[in-house]
Design a protein around this motif. Structure first.
Motif, PDB file in Angstrom:
ATOM      1  N   VAL A 260      -9.872 -32.683  65.173  1.00  0.00           N
ATOM      2  CA  VAL A 260      -9.563 -33.587  66.294  1.00  0.00           C
ATOM      3  C   VAL A 260     -10.638 -34.680  66.318  1.00  0.00           C
ATOM      4  CG1 VAL A 260      -9.189 -33.771  68.784  1.00  0.00           C
ATOM      5  CG2 VAL A 260      -8.610 -31.634  67.579  1.00  0.00           C
ATOM      6  N   PHE A 261     -10.239 -35.934  66.005  1.00  0.00           N
ATOM      7  CA  PHE A 261     -11.184 -37.048  66.011  1.00  0.00           C
ATOM      8  C   PHE A 261     -11.350 -37.597  67.424  1.00  0.00           C
ATOM      9  CE2 PHE A 261     -10.139 -36.901  61.490  1.00  0.00           C
ATOM     10  CZ  PHE A 261     -11.415 -37.054  60.941  1.00  0.00           C
ATOM     11  N   GLU A 262     -12.375 -38.432  67.574  1.00  0.00           N
ATOM     12  CA  GLU A 262     -12.686 -38.974  68.904  1.00  0.00           C
ATOM     13  C   GLU A 262     -11.592 -39.905  69.404  1.00  0.00           C
ATOM     14  OE1 GLU A 262     -14.156 -39.534  66.097  1.00  0.00           O
ATOM     15  OE2 GLU A 262     -14.989 -41.557  65.890  1.00  0.00           O
ATOM     16  N   ASP A 263     -10.767 -40.471  68.482  1.00  0.00           N
ATOM     17  CA  ASP A 263      -9.693 -41.376  68.913  1.00  0.00           C
ATOM     18  C   ASP A 263      -8.350 -40.645  69.024  1.00  0.00           C
ATOM     19  OD1 ASP A 263      -9.185 -40.845  66.280  1.00  0.00           O
ATOM     20  OD2 ASP A 263      -8.776 -42.915  65.705  1.00  0.00           O
ATOM     21  N   ALA A 264      -8.373 -39.314  69.026  1.00  0.00           N
ATOM     22  CA  ALA A 264      -7.106 -38.551  69.114  1.00  0.00           C
ATOM     23  C   ALA A 264      -6.532 -38.653  70.523  1.00  0.00           C
ATOM     24  CB  ALA A 264      -7.360 -37.088  68.764  1.00  0.00           C
ATOM     25  N   ASP A 265      -5.194 -38.542  70.608  1.00  0.00           N
ATOM     26  CA  ASP A 265      -4.535 -38.384  71.908  1.00  0.00           C
ATOM     27  C   ASP A 265      -4.685 -36.893  72.244  1.00  0.00           C
ATOM     28  OD1 ASP A 265      -2.580 -37.608  73.748  1.00  0.00           O
ATOM     29  OD2 ASP A 265      -1.248 -39.270  73.184  1.00  0.00           O
ATOM     30  N   LEU A 266      -5.468 -36.593  73.276  1.00  0.00           N
ATOM     31  CA  LEU A 266      -5.795 -35.175  73.533  1.00  0.00           C
ATOM     32  C   LEU A 266      -4.583 -34.365  74.000  1.00  0.00           C
ATOM     33  CD1 LEU A 266      -9.399 -34.739  74.966  1.00  0.00           C
ATOM     34  CD2 LEU A 266      -8.582 -34.597  72.616  1.00  0.00           C
ATOM     35  N   ASP A 267      -3.587 -35.041  74.614  1.00  0.00           N
ATOM     36  CA  ASP A 267      -2.358 -34.301  74.979  1.00  0.00           C
ATOM     37  C   ASP A 267      -1.690 -33.793  73.703  1.00  0.00           C
ATOM     38  OD1 ASP A 267      -2.631 -34.701  77.655  1.00  0.00           O
ATOM     39  OD2 ASP A 267      -1.437 -36.553  77.665  1.00  0.00           O
ATOM     40  N   LYS A 268      -1.589 -34.699  72.716  1.00  0.00           N
ATOM     41  CA  LYS A 268      -0.971 -34.296  71.441  1.00  0.00           C
ATOM     42  C   LYS A 268      -1.807 -33.210  70.774  1.00  0.00           C
ATOM     43  CE  LYS A 268       0.921 -38.797  70.087  1.00  0.00           C
ATOM     44  NZ  LYS A 268       0.643 -39.929  69.187  1.00  0.00           N
ATOM     45  N   ALA A 269      -3.127 -33.366  70.835  1.00  0.00           N
ATOM     46  CA  ALA A 269      -4.004 -32.407  70.142  1.00  0.00           C
ATOM     47  C   ALA A 269      -3.890 -31.016  70.770  1.00  0.00           C
ATOM     48  CB  ALA A 269      -5.441 -32.900  70.163  1.00  0.00           C
ATOM     49  N   VAL A 297     -15.461 -35.265  72.397  1.00  0.00           N
ATOM     50  CA  VAL A 297     -14.272 -34.789  73.128  1.00  0.00           C
ATOM     51  C   VAL A 297     -14.178 -33.257  73.122  1.00  0.00           C
ATOM     52  CG1 VAL A 297     -12.895 -36.883  72.836  1.00  0.00           C
ATOM     53  CG2 VAL A 297     -12.803 -35.107  71.064  1.00  0.00           C
ATOM     54  N   ALA A 298     -15.177 -32.599  72.546  1.00  0.00           N
ATOM     55  CA  ALA A 298     -15.086 -31.139  72.347  1.00  0.00           C
ATOM     56  C   ALA A 298     -15.007 -30.384  73.675  1.00  0.00           C
ATOM     57  CB  ALA A 298     -16.278 -30.648  71.527  1.00  0.00           C
ATOM     58  N   GLU A 299     -15.777 -30.820  74.671  1.00  0.00           N
ATOM     59  CA  GLU A 299     -15.795 -30.067  75.934  1.00  0.00           C
ATOM     60  C   GLU A 299     -14.434 -30.157  76.631  1.00  0.00           C
ATOM     61  OE1 GLU A 299     -19.284 -30.825  78.315  1.00  0.00           O
ATOM     62  OE2 GLU A 299     -18.285 -29.792  80.004  1.00  0.00           O
ATOM     63  N   GLU A 300     -13.903 -31.398  76.669  1.00  0.00           N
ATOM     64  CA  GLU A 300     -12.604 -31.573  77.339  1.00  0.00           C
ATOM     65  C   GLU A 300     -11.492 -30.836  76.574  1.00  0.00           C
ATOM     66  OE1 GLU A 300     -11.357 -35.610  78.077  1.00  0.00           O
ATOM     67  OE2 GLU A 300      -9.481 -34.897  79.001  1.00  0.00           O
ATOM     68  N   PHE A 301     -11.506 -30.951  75.253  1.00  0.00           N
ATOM     69  CA  PHE A 301     -10.488 -30.258  74.441  1.00  0.00           C
ATOM     70  C   PHE A 301     -10.563 -28.750  74.691  1.00  0.00           C
ATOM     71  CE2 PHE A 301      -9.270 -27.921  70.608  1.00  0.00           C
ATOM     72  CZ  PHE A 301      -8.005 -28.422  70.362  1.00  0.00           C
ATOM     73  N   GLY A 302     -11.764 -28.195  74.665  1.00  0.00           N
ATOM     74  CA  GLY A 302     -11.946 -26.746  74.860  1.00  0.00           C
ATOM     75  C   GLY A 302     -11.458 -26.316  76.242  1.00  0.00           C
ATOM     76  N   VAL A 350     -17.262 -17.520  75.234  1.00  0.00           N
ATOM     77  CA  VAL A 350     -15.854 -17.142  75.421  1.00  0.00           C
ATOM     78  C   VAL A 350     -15.296 -17.952  76.599  1.00  0.00           C
ATOM     79  CG1 VAL A 350     -14.259 -15.238  75.861  1.00  0.00           C
ATOM     80  CG2 VAL A 350     -16.391 -14.815  74.611  1.00  0.00           C
ATOM     81  N   LEU A 351     -14.418 -18.932  76.328  1.00  0.00           N
ATOM     82  CA  LEU A 351     -13.864 -19.757  77.411  1.00  0.00           C
ATOM     83  C   LEU A 351     -12.712 -19.040  78.109  1.00  0.00           C
ATOM     84  CD1 LEU A 351     -13.834 -23.372  75.883  1.00  0.00           C
ATOM     85  CD2 LEU A 351     -15.674 -22.163  77.064  1.00  0.00           C
TER      86      LEU A 351
END
Ligand code: NAP
Length: 479
Positions: A260-269, A297-302, A350-351
């Motif tokens: 997941v790159f920094e310019d990814a659409d996080l909804d799609k990811a 974007v790792a924290e938000e993605f996680g 562990v999230l």
């Protein structure tokens, strides 16, 4: 389920194992025995091989249209019986009914696809460079095949091999995984009903895979092995195939990177991650095994992935509203538990999930681990369970190097909104397939397969039938 066959299918007849042996089939949701099926030994395998060898010549001469229409009829019967087959699959394998219905449609589609390919086997006539000699090229079936399938997609892994073999005019011995024999036996019954001649497909269910398969591979009558399973078993079978120079197709394990790159659409990811990780409870060779997420974007993605994973309902696959069924067995679950414990010991957070529930069956909760140490065992082991392991990265070259730093190369997933980067990164990934802003690559019309230790050859697509055909060249001088 009462009329599902439980015997061996040899020469078009349902028969018991020669020594009368049977083996249990368990329900992974309860751990209880569902039924017993015949447990073939080497004698039965030899009879199945005899039947395939005997049927080969006539089957190879059968008109392509006839082979095509058998597959087409079988496709239609499978679709008509979707519910029945889905229940059967869920009972022996555990996946939720909605997923089982999806697999029935996917499995049937290989028969429809290869019914269309059966009548498009081409050849050619060419004038050679000297202007005098002609070259006539024809394509013929490779001969009797041994097909070995795993338990994770009990129906689709069978149709993905049987479809092109029937289309090409090959006869077969199919050995399904012992955990999920019922789907393969049901498939054999459907093909018989669709008009497949006796001996073209033979099914041997067994708990003695090595004893049953090795003589066939070394014996010189089986001309082709098509195997789907782990890399370790694939390597052993390649060595056994060397003696009689058996042609091989190997669909082996994976260790898919999900980038997941920094310019990814996080909804799609996040949507892509849910599919790439959770299809089949993570028990897929295509399952995302290593999530590399840009540090920014790792924290938000996680957080978002953990919310979605935590909302999934775990339970028996036959129950309404269940998203995640049991793993195949307690051994499979113990492996997942060990991998998670190792990652946590090395500092992973562990999230969500991570705790094995009490009670029967082999359930494991959807789990997200963040800050995973790159030295953790799950980085170089197929997790084969509902566990997403997240690591961070800082730049493109670094993530490509880390993604490729594995002996496997089945599939990779790339999430970015930049076309330039999408193509550049995809081309540099050492994999047979890339999901670009999607978590699903499997499609009967596309060539499925991997590079490096993920396998040899492709299944599905226009090239899927090539694995079951040989060229014959006729030299014709013209004066
Ligand atoms: P596995 O242990 O390799 O078994 C696969 C099949 O091989 C089973 O039918 C198994 O029967 C049989 N087998 C094992 N040892 C054998 C031997 N000595 N001779 C002949 N047959 C033998 O794999 P699995 O645990 O069932 O399946 C999971 C693996 O399959 C994963 O690695 C996954 O990535 C891979 N897979 C790959 C694809 C792909 O298309 N690339 C698709 C699905 C799954 P027994 O169980 O009786 O030993």
């Amino acid at each position: 389920m009462t009329d599902t066959p439980t015997q061996l299918f040899i020469g078009g007849a349902w028969v018991d194992a020669a020594d009368g042996a049977t083996m249990p089939v368990d329900d992974p949701a309860t751990g209880e025995i569902l039924c017993h099926v015949a447990d073939a030994g080497p004698k039965d395998a030899k009879l199945a091989e005899d039947a395939a060898v005997q049927a080969q010549e006539e089957w190879a001469r059968t008109a392509p249209r006839v082979r095509s229409e058998i597959l087409r009829r079988a496709y239609e019967i499978i679709i008509e019986r979707t519910d029945e087959l889905a229940h059967l699959m869920t009972s022996e394998m555990g996946k939720p009914l909605a997923e089982a219905r999806g697999e029935v449609a996917y499995a049937a589609e290989f028969f429809r696809w290869f019914s269309e390919e059966a009548v498009r086997i081409d050849g050619g006539l060419a004038t050679l460079p000297d202007g005098r000699n002609r070259m006539l090229l024809s394509r013929r079936p490779v001969g009797p095949c041994l097909l070995i399938t795993p338990w994770n997609f009990p129906l689709a892994m069978g149709t993905r091999k049987i479809g092109p073999a029937v289309a090409a005019g090959c006869t077969m011995v199919l050995k399904p995984a012992p955990q999920t024999p019922l789907s393969s036996l049901a498939l054999a019954a459907i093909l018989k009903e669709a008009g497949l001649p006796d001996g073209v497909l033979n099914v041997v269910t067994t708990s003695r895979a090595g004893e049953v398969c090795e003589p066939l591979l070394r014996g010189g009558r089986i001309r082709k092995l098509s195997f789907t399973g782990s890399t370790a078993v694939g390597q052993l079978l390649l060595a056994q195939s060397a003696e009689a120079v058996v042609r091989t197709s190997m669909e082996l394990g994976g260790n898919a990177p999900f980038v997941v790159f920094e310019d990814a659409d996080l909804d799609k990811a996040v949507n892509g991650a849910m599919v790439a990780k959770m299809r089949n409870m993570g028990e897929a060779c295509t399952a995302a095994n290593r999530f590399f997420v840009h540090r920014s974007v790792a924290e938000e993605f996680g957080r978002r992935l953990a919310e979605r994973m935590g909302a999934l309902v775990v339970g028996p696959g036959t129950r309404d509203g269940v998203d995640v069924g049991p793993l195949i067995d307690r051994r499979g679950r113990a492996k997942v538990e060990e991998l998670v414990a190792d990652a946590v010991e090395r500092g992973a957070q562990v999230l969500v999930g991570g705790r094995t529930p009490e009670g029967p069956g082999s359930f494991y909760p959807p789990t997200v681990l963040a800050d995973v140490d790159p030295g953790s065992r799950l980085m170089d082991t197929e997790i084969f369970g509902p566990v997403a392991a997240i690591l961070t990265f800082d730049d493109e070259d670094e993530v490509i190097r880390r993604a490729n730093d594995t002996p496997w190369g089945l599939v990779g997933y790339v999430f970015t909104e930049g076309l330039d980067r999408a193509l550049r990164v995809s081309e540099r990934l050492e994999v047979g397939m890339v999901g670009l802003n999607t978590g699903l690559v499997s499609n009967p019309a596309a060539p499925f397969g991997g590079v490096k230790q993920s396998g040899l050859g492709r299944e599905g697509g226009r090239v899927g039938i090539d694995e079951f055909l040989e060229y014959q060249y006729l030299a014709v001088p013209v004066s």
